[in-house]
Design an enzyme around this catalytic site. Structure first.
Site, mmCIF file in Angstrom:
data_model
loop_
_atom_site.group_PDB
_atom_site.id
_atom_site.type_symbol
_atom_site.label_atom_id
_atom_site.label_comp_id
_atom_site.label_asym_id
_atom_site.label_seq_id
_atom_site.Cartn_x
_atom_site.Cartn_y
_atom_site.Cartn_z
ATOM 1 N N ASN A 9 41.228 34.536 37.754
ATOM 2 C CA ASN A 9 42.637 34.491 37.906
ATOM 3 C C ASN A 9 43.069 33.359 39.283
ATOM 4 O O ASN A 9 42.276 33.484 40.007
ATOM 5 C CB ASN A 9 42.970 35.868 38.766
ATOM 6 C CG ASN A 9 44.608 35.497 39.060
ATOM 7 O OD1 ASN A 9 45.446 35.069 39.542
ATOM 8 N ND2 ASN A 9 45.324 36.941 40.115
ATOM 9 N N TRP A 10 43.300 32.198 39.033
ATOM 10 C CA TRP A 10 43.533 31.008 39.817
ATOM 11 C C TRP A 10 44.548 31.051 40.164
ATOM 12 O O TRP A 10 44.808 29.651 41.207
ATOM 13 C CB TRP A 10 43.797 29.998 39.018
ATOM 14 C CG TRP A 10 42.669 29.617 37.790
ATOM 15 C CD1 TRP A 10 41.158 29.864 37.838
ATOM 16 C CD2 TRP A 10 42.460 28.388 36.933
ATOM 17 N NE1 TRP A 10 40.260 29.635 36.941
ATOM 18 C CE2 TRP A 10 41.034 28.120 36.551
ATOM 19 C CE3 TRP A 10 42.976 27.635 35.771
ATOM 20 C CZ2 TRP A 10 40.971 27.657 35.138
ATOM 21 C CZ3 TRP A 10 42.536 26.711 35.586
ATOM 22 C CH2 TRP A 10 41.588 26.324 34.802
ATOM 23 N N LYS A 11 45.250 32.473 40.416
ATOM 24 C CA LYS A 11 46.308 32.334 42.127
ATOM 25 C C LYS A 11 46.985 30.320 41.847
ATOM 26 O O LYS A 11 47.152 29.984 40.413
ATOM 27 C CB LYS A 11 46.277 32.942 43.188
ATOM 28 C CG LYS A 11 44.786 33.822 42.581
ATOM 29 C CD LYS A 11 45.043 34.515 44.137
ATOM 30 C CE LYS A 11 44.006 35.819 44.024
ATOM 31 N NZ LYS A 11 43.699 36.308 44.849
ATOM 32 N N HIS A 93 49.631 42.557 39.664
ATOM 33 C CA HIS A 93 48.704 42.175 40.696
ATOM 34 C C HIS A 93 48.642 42.566 42.699
ATOM 35 O O HIS A 93 50.121 42.426 42.506
ATOM 36 C CB HIS A 93 48.181 40.652 40.862
ATOM 37 C CG HIS A 93 47.047 40.545 41.439
ATOM 38 N ND1 HIS A 93 47.385 40.307 43.017
ATOM 39 C CD2 HIS A 93 45.737 39.779 41.370
ATOM 40 C CE1 HIS A 93 46.137 39.988 43.248
ATOM 41 N NE2 HIS A 93 45.280 39.635 42.607
ATOM 42 N N GLU A 95 48.652 41.087 44.952
ATOM 43 C CA GLU A 95 49.784 39.939 45.045
ATOM 44 C C GLU A 95 51.349 40.628 45.044
ATOM 45 O O GLU A 95 52.654 40.352 45.626
ATOM 46 C CB GLU A 95 49.029 38.665 45.395
ATOM 47 C CG GLU A 95 48.136 39.238 45.871
ATOM 48 C CD GLU A 95 47.299 37.542 45.722
ATOM 49 O OE1 GLU A 95 47.223 36.723 44.740
ATOM 50 O OE2 GLU A 95 46.213 37.460 46.208
ATOM 51 N N GLU A 165 41.846 47.407 41.874
ATOM 52 C CA GLU A 165 41.047 46.278 42.955
ATOM 53 C C GLU A 165 41.766 46.272 43.900
ATOM 54 O O GLU A 165 43.499 46.629 44.196
ATOM 55 C CB GLU A 165 42.095 44.947 42.632
ATOM 56 C CG GLU A 165 41.742 43.977 41.143
ATOM 57 C CD GLU A 165 42.263 42.320 40.595
ATOM 58 O OE1 GLU A 165 41.375 41.565 41.094
ATOM 59 O OE2 GLU A 165 43.420 42.353 41.566
ATOM 60 N N GLY A 171 39.973 39.253 47.795
ATOM 61 C CA GLY A 171 40.268 37.488 48.813
ATOM 62 C C GLY A 171 39.900 37.835 50.758
ATOM 63 O O GLY A 171 39.855 37.025 51.004
ATOM 64 N N SER A 210 37.090 40.285 45.890
ATOM 65 C CA SER A 210 35.474 39.620 46.638
ATOM 66 C C SER A 210 33.882 39.824 45.339
ATOM 67 O O SER A 210 33.415 39.618 46.096
ATOM 68 C CB SER A 210 35.527 39.818 47.836
ATOM 69 O OG SER A 210 36.592 39.299 48.985
ATOM 70 N N GLY A 231 39.164 36.505 41.764
ATOM 71 C CA GLY A 231 39.715 35.394 42.145
ATOM 72 C C GLY A 231 39.461 34.046 42.863
ATOM 73 O O GLY A 231 38.921 32.507 42.345
ATOM 74 N N GLY A 232 39.377 34.278 43.743
ATOM 75 C CA GLY A 232 38.513 32.675 44.701
ATOM 76 C C GLY A 232 37.002 32.664 44.063
ATOM 77 O O GLY A 232 37.412 31.430 43.551
HETATM 78 C C1 PEP Z 1 42.212 38.600 42.612
HETATM 79 O O1 PEP Z 1 43.321 38.263 43.368
HETATM 80 O O2 PEP Z 1 42.636 39.286 41.947
HETATM 81 C C2 PEP Z 1 40.565 39.056 43.137
HETATM 82 C C3 PEP Z 1 39.955 39.888 42.533
HETATM 83 O O3 PEP Z 1 40.631 38.121 44.062
HETATM 84 P P1 PEP Z 1 38.975 37.898 44.971
HETATM 85 O O4 PEP Z 1 37.881 37.498 44.097
HETATM 86 O O5 PEP Z 1 39.760 36.387 45.954
HETATM 87 O O6 PEP Z 1 39.077 38.958 45.964
#
Ligand code: PEP
Length: 257
Positions: A9-11, A93, A95, A165, A171, A210, A231-232
């Site tokens: 997920n590049w956001k 998601h 967010e 999640e 994040g 994470s 994500g990251g």
């Molecule tokens: C996400 O936003 O779906 C996510 C899992 O982010 P991160 O891996 O950065 O925690």
């Protein structure tokens, strides 16, 4: 046997330049990692570029409209996504729930629209830290998941991936522990089992929050974990590649049992 899937997920990150180099890293990876499925959910404006420049990695988006077409300024429809070979859509998601006010029913309607059109909906569920510490974990997850189970047909549900999640792990660098993850994934699967036994055996439940090369092996090998939403770490081709390698190894280990 559920095949592992690793989804990036590049956001709202990247530029044409950085995405070009990320696509180049992913293309190298895709020839090496055929036994784990891979997808990247990219910002909409880069769909065309990524669709033309990526091989062996499926394409997805981070949100989709619950409507077909018309006066919905700023929204993207499933038929537009299909024009760009898009196969996956993240819905719900945390967010989007927290920053854009998406409710459980909005999320379910988006999942319905996506799966109706043949896209796979990655339905995110998860609790805040306050909900977990105040004993509301199961209630929150059950409401989020049941709204989707009740809104979609069985055939549509066969095209759903559940992403657990925990909001407090996204994040933050603070992933859930392996026992927390397995406990919640088993709980989510039990909700699906009560709804439909065969669906529960086949539905993928992936973990996000994470997830990185250093904890991927421990988490991906858990019995009810079928992959990861990243994500990251998905913004770094090397890290994403290492997580995919863990998924591939885990797949082989689970298969041997
Ligand atoms: C996400 O936003 O779906 C996510 C899992 O982010 P991160 O891996 O950065 O925690």
């Amino acid at each position: 046997m559920r095949k592992q899937i690793i989804i990036g997920n590049w956001k709202m990150n990247g530029s044409l330049l950085s995405i070009k180099s990320l696509c180049e890293s992913l293309n190298k990876l895709s020839t090496e990692s055929l036994s784990a499925d891979m997808a990247v959910c990219v910002p909409n404006v880069y769909l065309s570029y990524v669709s033309d420049n990526i091989k062996g990695v499926a394409l997805g988006v981070q949100n989709v409209s619950q409507y077909d077409d018309g006066a919905y300024t700023g929204e993207i429809s499933v038929s537009m996504l299909k024009d760009f070979n898009c196969q996956y859509a993240i819905v719900g998601h945390s967010e989007r729930r927290a920053l854009f006010g998406e409710s459980n029913i909005d999320v379910a309607l988006k999942a319905k629209k996506a799966t109706e059109a043949g896209l796979c909906a990655i339905v995110c569920v998860g609790e805040t830290l306050e909900e977990r510490t105040s004993g509301k974990l199961e209630e929150v997850l059950k409401t989020q998941l049941s709204t989707v189970l009740n809104e979609l047909t069985l055939n549509q549900l066969r095209n759903v991936i559940i992403a657990y999640e925990p909001v407090w792990a996204i994040g933050t660098g603070l992933a859930a522990t392996a026992s927390q993850v397995q406990e919640v994934h088993a709980y989510l699967r039990s909700i699906v089992t009560n709804f439909h036994v065969e669906l529960a055996k086949n539905i993928k439940i992936i973990y996000g929050g994470s997830l990185k090369p250093s904890n991927a092996d421990e988490i991906l090998k858990l019995a009810d974990v079928d992959g990861g939403l990243i994500g990251g770490a998905s913004l770094c081709g090397k890290d994403f590649g290492e997580i995919v390698k863990h998924a591939k190894a885990v797949k082989n280990a689970k298969h041997v049992k």
